[in-house]
Design a protein around this motif. Structure first.
Motif, PDB file in Angstrom:
ATOM      1  N   LEU A  65     -25.901 -52.877  -9.827  1.00  0.00           N
ATOM      2  CA  LEU A  65     -24.731 -53.711  -9.539  1.00  0.00           C
ATOM      3  C   LEU A  65     -23.521 -52.860  -9.163  1.00  0.00           C
ATOM      4  CD1 LEU A  65     -24.554 -56.793  -9.467  1.00  0.00           C
ATOM      5  CD2 LEU A  65     -22.941 -56.562 -11.350  1.00  0.00           C
ATOM      6  N   ASP A  66     -23.358 -51.712  -9.845  1.00  0.00           N
ATOM      7  CA  ASP A  66     -22.262 -50.802  -9.460  1.00  0.00           C
ATOM      8  C   ASP A  66     -22.391 -50.411  -7.985  1.00  0.00           C
ATOM      9  OD1 ASP A  66     -21.129 -50.765 -11.953  1.00  0.00           O
ATOM     10  OD2 ASP A  66     -21.846 -48.764 -12.510  1.00  0.00           O
ATOM     11  N   SER A  67     -23.618 -50.157  -7.557  1.00  0.00           N
ATOM     12  CA  SER A  67     -23.813 -49.691  -6.173  1.00  0.00           C
ATOM     13  C   SER A  67     -23.395 -50.781  -5.182  1.00  0.00           C
ATOM     14  CB  SER A  67     -25.251 -49.240  -5.928  1.00  0.00           C
ATOM     15  OG  SER A  67     -26.088 -50.363  -5.817  1.00  0.00           O
ATOM     16  N   GLU A  68     -23.467 -52.045  -5.608  1.00  0.00           N
ATOM     17  CA  GLU A  68     -23.049 -53.157  -4.735  1.00  0.00           C
ATOM     18  C   GLU A  68     -21.568 -53.051  -4.370  1.00  0.00           C
ATOM     19  OE1 GLU A  68     -24.563 -56.535  -4.124  1.00  0.00           O
ATOM     20  OE2 GLU A  68     -26.466 -55.490  -4.304  1.00  0.00           O
ATOM     21  N   ILE A  69     -20.757 -52.501  -5.291  1.00  0.00           N
ATOM     22  CA  ILE A  69     -19.323 -52.400  -4.993  1.00  0.00           C
ATOM     23  C   ILE A  69     -18.961 -50.980  -4.544  1.00  0.00           C
ATOM     24  CG2 ILE A  69     -18.629 -54.300  -6.515  1.00  0.00           C
ATOM     25  CD1 ILE A  69     -17.485 -51.718  -8.255  1.00  0.00           C
ATOM     26  N   GLY A  70     -19.984 -50.184  -4.249  1.00  0.00           N
ATOM     27  CA  GLY A  70     -19.748 -48.841  -3.707  1.00  0.00           C
ATOM     28  C   GLY A  70     -19.543 -47.771  -4.764  1.00  0.00           C
ATOM     29  N   VAL A  71     -19.876 -48.073  -6.025  1.00  0.00           N
ATOM     30  CA  VAL A  71     -19.793 -47.049  -7.075  1.00  0.00           C
ATOM     31  C   VAL A  71     -21.201 -46.464  -7.255  1.00  0.00           C
ATOM     32  CG1 VAL A  71     -19.441 -46.665  -9.559  1.00  0.00           C
ATOM     33  CG2 VAL A  71     -17.813 -48.060  -8.259  1.00  0.00           C
ATOM     34  N   HIS A  72     -21.330 -45.185  -6.900  1.00  0.00           N
ATOM     35  CA  HIS A  72     -22.637 -44.520  -6.987  1.00  0.00           C
ATOM     36  C   HIS A  72     -22.503 -43.337  -7.936  1.00  0.00           C
ATOM     37  CE1 HIS A  72     -23.992 -46.887  -3.561  1.00  0.00           C
ATOM     38  NE2 HIS A  72     -22.826 -46.610  -2.994  1.00  0.00           N
ATOM     39  N   SER A  73     -23.423 -43.216  -8.866  1.00  0.00           N
ATOM     40  CA  SER A  73     -23.301 -42.142  -9.856  1.00  0.00           C
ATOM     41  C   SER A  73     -23.614 -40.779  -9.234  1.00  0.00           C
ATOM     42  CB  SER A  73     -24.256 -42.390 -11.021  1.00  0.00           C
ATOM     43  OG  SER A  73     -25.589 -42.241 -10.577  1.00  0.00           O
ATOM     44  N   GLY A  74     -24.448 -40.769  -8.182  1.00  0.00           N
ATOM     45  CA  GLY A  74     -24.825 -39.506  -7.558  1.00  0.00           C
ATOM     46  C   GLY A  74     -25.797 -38.689  -8.417  1.00  0.00           C
ATOM     47  N   ARG A  75     -26.350 -39.278  -9.448  1.00  0.00           N
ATOM     48  CA  ARG A  75     -27.322 -38.552 -10.266  1.00  0.00           C
ATOM     49  C   ARG A  75     -28.494 -39.456 -10.625  1.00  0.00           C
ATOM     50  NH1 ARG A  75     -24.046 -37.390 -15.693  1.00  0.00           N
ATOM     51  NH2 ARG A  75     -25.939 -36.168 -15.973  1.00  0.00           N
ATOM     52  N   THR A  76     -29.508 -38.857 -11.222  1.00  0.00           N
ATOM     53  CA  THR A  76     -30.708 -39.641 -11.503  1.00  0.00           C
ATOM     54  C   THR A  76     -30.642 -40.221 -12.905  1.00  0.00           C
ATOM     55  OG1 THR A  76     -31.964 -38.166 -10.104  1.00  0.00           O
ATOM     56  CG2 THR A  76     -33.244 -39.575 -11.574  1.00  0.00           C
ATOM     57  N   CYS A  77     -30.847 -41.520 -12.969  1.00  0.00           N
ATOM     58  CA  CYS A  77     -30.936 -42.194 -14.273  1.00  0.00           C
ATOM     59  C   CYS A  77     -32.387 -42.631 -14.431  1.00  0.00           C
ATOM     60  CB  CYS A  77     -30.026 -43.412 -14.287  1.00  0.00           C
ATOM     61  SG  CYS A  77     -30.143 -44.381 -15.800  1.00  0.00           S
ATOM     62  N   LEU A  78     -32.993 -42.221 -15.529  1.00  0.00           N
ATOM     63  CA  LEU A  78     -34.358 -42.655 -15.784  1.00  0.00           C
ATOM     64  C   LEU A  78     -34.305 -43.945 -16.598  1.00  0.00           C
ATOM     65  CD1 LEU A  78     -36.900 -41.196 -14.852  1.00  0.00           C
ATOM     66  CD2 LEU A  78     -37.023 -40.086 -17.081  1.00  0.00           C
ATOM     67  N   LEU A  79     -34.938 -44.998 -16.063  1.00  0.00           N
ATOM     68  CA  LEU A  79     -35.062 -46.240 -16.831  1.00  0.00           C
ATOM     69  C   LEU A  79     -36.458 -46.245 -17.427  1.00  0.00           C
ATOM     70  CD1 LEU A  79     -33.585 -48.867 -14.307  1.00  0.00           C
ATOM     71  CD2 LEU A  79     -32.418 -47.745 -16.210  1.00  0.00           C
ATOM     72  N   ARG A  80     -36.520 -46.257 -18.753  1.00  0.00           N
ATOM     73  CA  ARG A  80     -37.836 -46.314 -19.404  1.00  0.00           C
ATOM     74  C   ARG A  80     -37.968 -47.642 -20.131  1.00  0.00           C
ATOM     75  NH1 ARG A  80     -37.136 -41.536 -23.322  1.00  0.00           N
ATOM     76  NH2 ARG A  80     -34.955 -41.990 -22.883  1.00  0.00           N
ATOM     77  N   TYR A  81     -39.136 -48.248 -20.057  1.00  0.00           N
ATOM     78  CA  TYR A  81     -39.376 -49.452 -20.854  1.00  0.00           C
ATOM     79  C   TYR A  81     -40.147 -49.024 -22.086  1.00  0.00           C
ATOM     80  CZ  TYR A  81     -40.045 -54.180 -22.328  1.00  0.00           C
ATOM     81  OH  TYR A  81     -39.981 -55.332 -23.059  1.00  0.00           O
ATOM     82  N   LYS A  82     -39.551 -49.296 -23.255  1.00  0.00           N
ATOM     83  CA  LYS A  82     -40.210 -48.858 -24.488  1.00  0.00           C
ATOM     84  C   LYS A  82     -40.504 -50.052 -25.386  1.00  0.00           C
ATOM     85  CE  LYS A  82     -39.781 -45.518 -28.201  1.00  0.00           C
ATOM     86  NZ  LYS A  82     -38.812 -44.906 -29.080  1.00  0.00           N
ATOM     87  N   ALA A  83     -41.740 -50.124 -25.862  1.00  0.00           N
ATOM     88  CA  ALA A  83     -42.126 -51.218 -26.754  1.00  0.00           C
ATOM     89  C   ALA A  83     -41.582 -50.957 -28.151  1.00  0.00           C
ATOM     90  CB  ALA A  83     -43.647 -51.332 -26.801  1.00  0.00           C
ATOM     91  N   SER A  84     -41.263 -52.051 -28.845  1.00  0.00           N
ATOM     92  CA  SER A  84     -40.873 -51.952 -30.253  1.00  0.00           C
ATOM     93  C   SER A  84     -41.960 -52.633 -31.077  1.00  0.00           C
ATOM     94  CB  SER A  84     -39.540 -52.650 -30.474  1.00  0.00           C
ATOM     95  OG  SER A  84     -39.660 -54.030 -30.194  1.00  0.00           O
ATOM     96  N   VAL A  85     -42.288 -52.043 -32.202  1.00  0.00           N
ATOM     97  CA  VAL A  85     -43.390 -52.548 -33.026  1.00  0.00           C
ATOM     98  C   VAL A  85     -42.818 -52.842 -34.412  1.00  0.00           C
ATOM     99  CG1 VAL A  85     -45.664 -51.972 -33.963  1.00  0.00           C
ATOM    100  CG2 VAL A  85     -44.987 -51.110 -31.703  1.00  0.00           C
TER     101      VAL A  85
END
Ligand SMILES: Cc1cc2nc3c(=O)[nH]c(=O)nc-3n(C[C@H](O)[C@H](O)[C@H](O)COP(=O)(O)OP(=O)(O)OC[C@H]3O[C@@H](n4cnc5c(N)ncnc54)[C@H](O)[C@@H]3O)c2cc1C
Length: 415
Positions: A241-261
């Protein structure tokens, strides 16, 4: 298509996007300061994602031993030690009424990325940072006791010594994320200044005269809403959503999906006396004993179900929804933890009552935690950032959420 989208100017209202712990506390703080807020989330209830399905550990920074640059533990300490005081201030419930788990032991597996002596040196740095924070700030959170290295006999009581070479006791604890989600949600429902828009997906954003246009989609159709100010607390979808308004972090964000038990077994409160425990440093797991028959289990190689460095999390989330095998995750997690913490065999009869949920973890980094050089071993470039009247909130961790939510609320009002 756009012609059929209804358009509404929401006047001077602030939009808070995402009703996780970060968005909810931001909205409550804005309302407390007398502002009208729209709180938008695609869930059926608030606090239904990462803020519900997490381990609830109020990190003091012990686990971040591989952070070579240092400041992660300071970030965690200020977040963790202000967590309950801020929740108390926001909800009106005394800080002492929030349940906390048994304190964490840290076990160091024999194949850990760091030696017990290196970890001991890091733990001493954390204790010094806690003492410094306590000297410099008045908190009523209670001072955590410093760590202590367990003797061989002590740690063999809980850890299998063939796999674990050393262990430390700490005063770090987890909170009850379900109880907190219920309490914070009740405050949201009771606050007349907050209009809660559930079942509503935030699709696009763009700058508009006097504020921002947010396009949302709900069952009733698409709507374009104009706001004077926005706090983007979408967590996994934040950077898109930030990128939609032209805000770009310029770095890599890893999105991980982690299960909770998790396991709710009040009858086992007295039979399962294994302390809360984390194995570090590497791709291991955790066990939380809440002390009242509720337990949280995690084994990273089993529970990390997916990852992406794309800023759009949707394909990953769709894949997880399609492929998640809850039964297999529950049994493999318990089986793996049992090897390190043999007394957890007492949980085996309750295996069929274990529940599996999950959520996204967003963090700067390019490689996974099995890489000692991974950026995921650090968590200090977090918190809110303002771009005019648009505030983007990197929550960082559950434990840092209340502190950063208050800062985000103040930042959007500054604009
Ligand atoms: C398994 C697991 C264990 C963890 N353990 C810990 C721990 O022990 N200690 C700790 O400090 N942290 C922990 N974390 C991290 C912690 O859970 C998160 O940092 C924190 O909950 C993030 O809060 P949030 O409000 O930013 O995100 P969320 O709670 O995920 O809230 C974001 C909200 O935005 C909504 N949303 C997203 N995209 C859209 C969209 N396009 N339109 C509308 N709504 C949208 C979602 O439905 C969600 O409700 C863990 C995370 C996981 C997954």
């Amino acid at each position: 298509m756009l012609d059929r989208v209804s358009r509404t100017d929401r006047g001077g209202r602030v939009a808070v996007l995402g009703a996780g712990i970060a968005g909810c506390i931001t909205a409550l703080e804005l309302a407390r300061q007398g502002h009208d807020v729209d709180l938008i989330d695609n869930g059926k209830i608030p606090m239904s994602q990462a803020s519900l399905h997490n381990e609830g550990k109020l990190h003091l920074g012990y686990v971040y031993a591989a952070d070579k640059s240092g400041p992660t533990c300071e970030r965690m300490i200020e977040g963790a030690l202000s967590f309950l005081p801020i929740l108390s201030q926001i909800t009106g419930v005394p800080a002492s009424s929030f349940a906390q788990s048994k304190p964490f032991l840290y076990g160091v597996p024999r194949d850990s990325q760091m030696s017990p002596d290196e970890i001991a040196a890091h733990f001493s740095r954390v204790d010094t940072a806690i003492a410094k924070f306590e000297r410099e700030h008045e908190t009523d959170a209670g001072t955590p006791a410093p760590h202590r290295r367990l003797t061989g006999n002590e740690y063999r009581q809980w850890f299998d010594p063939r796999l674990v070479g050393a262990a430390f006791a700490t005063d770090e604890r987890s909170v009850d994320t379900v109880g907190i989600a219920n309490l914070v949600s009740a405050c949201i429902y009771a606050e007349p200044r907050i209009e809660l828009r559930l079942g509503t997906t935030v699709e696009t954003a763009e700058a508009a005269p006097g504020g921002w246009d947010i396009t949302c989609r709900a069952a009733s159709g698409a709507e374009r809403l104009r706001y004077a100010g926005v706090v983007n607390a979408l967590w996994g979808d934040r950077l898109r959503l930030d990128s939609e308004i032209g805000v770009h972090s310029g770095r890599t964000c890893l999105l991980r999906y982690k299960a909770s038990v998790t396991l709710d077994a009040p009858g086992m409160a007295s039979t399962v006396n294994t302390p809360s425990a984390t194995l570090m440093v590497g791709s291991y797991g955790d066990f939380v004993n809440h002390g009242d028959g509720r337990f949280y289990l995690s084994w990273y190689p089993v529970c990390k179900l997916a990852e992406t460095s794309d800023i759009n999390p949707r394909p990953m989330l769709e894949m997880v929804t399609r492929e998640m095998d809850r039964e297999a995750i529950a049994s493999a997690t318990l089986e793996a933890l049992l090897r390190y913490l043999p007394s957890l065999s007492r949980l085996t009869p309750a295996l069929d009552r274990i529940r599996v949920g999950g959520g996204v973890i967003a963090a700067w980094g390019e490689t996974d935690i099995d890489d000692p050089e991974s950026g995921l071993h650090e968590r200090h470039e977090i918190g809110p950032t303002r771009h005019g009247s648009w505030v983007t909130l990197d929550t960082g961790k559950y434990c840092t959420a209340p502190l950063y939510a208050l800062r985000a609320a103040n930042l959007v009002l500054e604009a």
